[in-house]
Design a protein around this motif. Sequence first.
Motif, short mmCIF file in Angstrom:
data_model
loop_
_atom_site.label_atom_id
_atom_site.label_comp_id
_atom_site.label_asym_id
_atom_site.label_seq_id
_atom_site.Cartn_x
_atom_site.Cartn_y
_atom_site.Cartn_z
N SER A 264 0.82 -1.21 0.00
CA SER A 264 0.00 0.00 0.00
C SER A 264 0.85 1.25 0.00
O SER A 264 0.55 2.22 -0.71
N ARG A 265 1.91 1.27 0.79
CA ARG A 265 2.77 2.46 0.84
C ARG A 265 3.40 2.73 -0.52
O ARG A 265 3.48 3.89 -0.94
N ALA A 266 3.84 1.70 -1.20
CA ALA A 266 4.46 1.90 -2.52
C ALA A 266 3.43 2.48 -3.50
O ALA A 266 3.72 3.44 -4.23
N TRP A 267 2.24 1.89 -3.54
CA TRP A 267 1.19 2.38 -4.44
C TRP A 267 0.81 3.81 -4.07
O TRP A 267 0.73 4.69 -4.93
N ASN A 268 0.55 4.04 -2.80
CA ASN A 268 0.08 5.35 -2.35
C ASN A 268 1.10 6.45 -2.61
O ASN A 268 0.73 7.55 -3.02
N HIS A 269 2.36 6.15 -2.39
CA HIS A 269 3.41 7.14 -2.64
C HIS A 269 3.41 7.56 -4.11
O HIS A 269 3.51 8.75 -4.42
N SER A 270 3.28 6.61 -5.00
CA SER A 270 3.33 6.94 -6.43
C SER A 270 2.04 7.56 -6.96
O SER A 270 2.01 8.06 -8.08
N HIS A 271 0.97 7.55 -6.16
CA HIS A 271 -0.31 8.12 -6.59
C HIS A 271 -0.79 9.26 -5.68
O HIS A 271 -1.96 9.62 -5.70
N ASP A 272 0.13 9.82 -4.87
CA ASP A 272 -0.16 10.97 -4.00
C ASP A 272 -1.31 10.70 -3.04
O ASP A 272 -2.15 11.56 -2.79
N LEU A 273 -1.37 9.48 -2.51
CA LEU A 273 -2.41 9.11 -1.56
C LEU A 273 -1.80 9.01 -0.16
O LEU A 273 -0.67 8.56 0.00
N THR A 274 -2.58 9.42 0.82
CA THR A 274 -2.22 9.22 2.21
C THR A 274 -3.43 8.62 2.90
O THR A 274 -4.49 8.49 2.30
N GLY A 275 -3.28 8.30 4.17
CA GLY A 275 -4.41 7.76 4.88
C GLY A 275 -4.01 6.94 6.07
O GLY A 275 -2.87 6.97 6.51
N VAL A 276 -4.97 6.22 6.58
CA VAL A 276 -4.76 5.34 7.72
C VAL A 276 -5.64 4.11 7.54
O VAL A 276 -6.74 4.20 7.00
#
Length: 147
Positions: free
Chosen positions: A31-43
């Motif tokens: 999830s961190r890899a995907w989110n980093h490359s797609h400007d996503l954050t969250g919990v």
Amino acid sequence: MPAASHYHLVYQSNVTAPLSQPELEALLVQSRAWNHSHDLTGVLLYCDSNIIQVLEGPEEEVEYIFARIEQDLRHYDVTKLADGPIPRRNFSQWSMGFKSVHPGDLTYLAGYLNPAAPTYSAAIAETNVSSLHELLAAFVTDEPIRY
């Protein structure tokens, strides 16, 4: 009126099989890899085969990943709890925050709702979006909720 630069979506789901600590850690890395490359954050909170997750970022990215989650065979009963523009990210320090919890850990939180309770759906429908964010933020940071 210009589009909001930040968008959030909160959902809950159940997993088809309980996740072990190594599986949760692998999910976090992915999830961190995907989110980093797609400007996503969250919990993401995982408790007793239940997931509640906040996704934040550009609306099209948030909606895209949510659509993928809805189709993911590891989930069932995926329910969107809230979505819409937000003035700022609430979980910007992580590409994906993560906390594995046990049901007893949640009972002390003001406003905690048990997902297994028959009245859960009705109670969620009445939940204020900002209080939902405050609840999640308080749990993740172990800070008291301010009213």
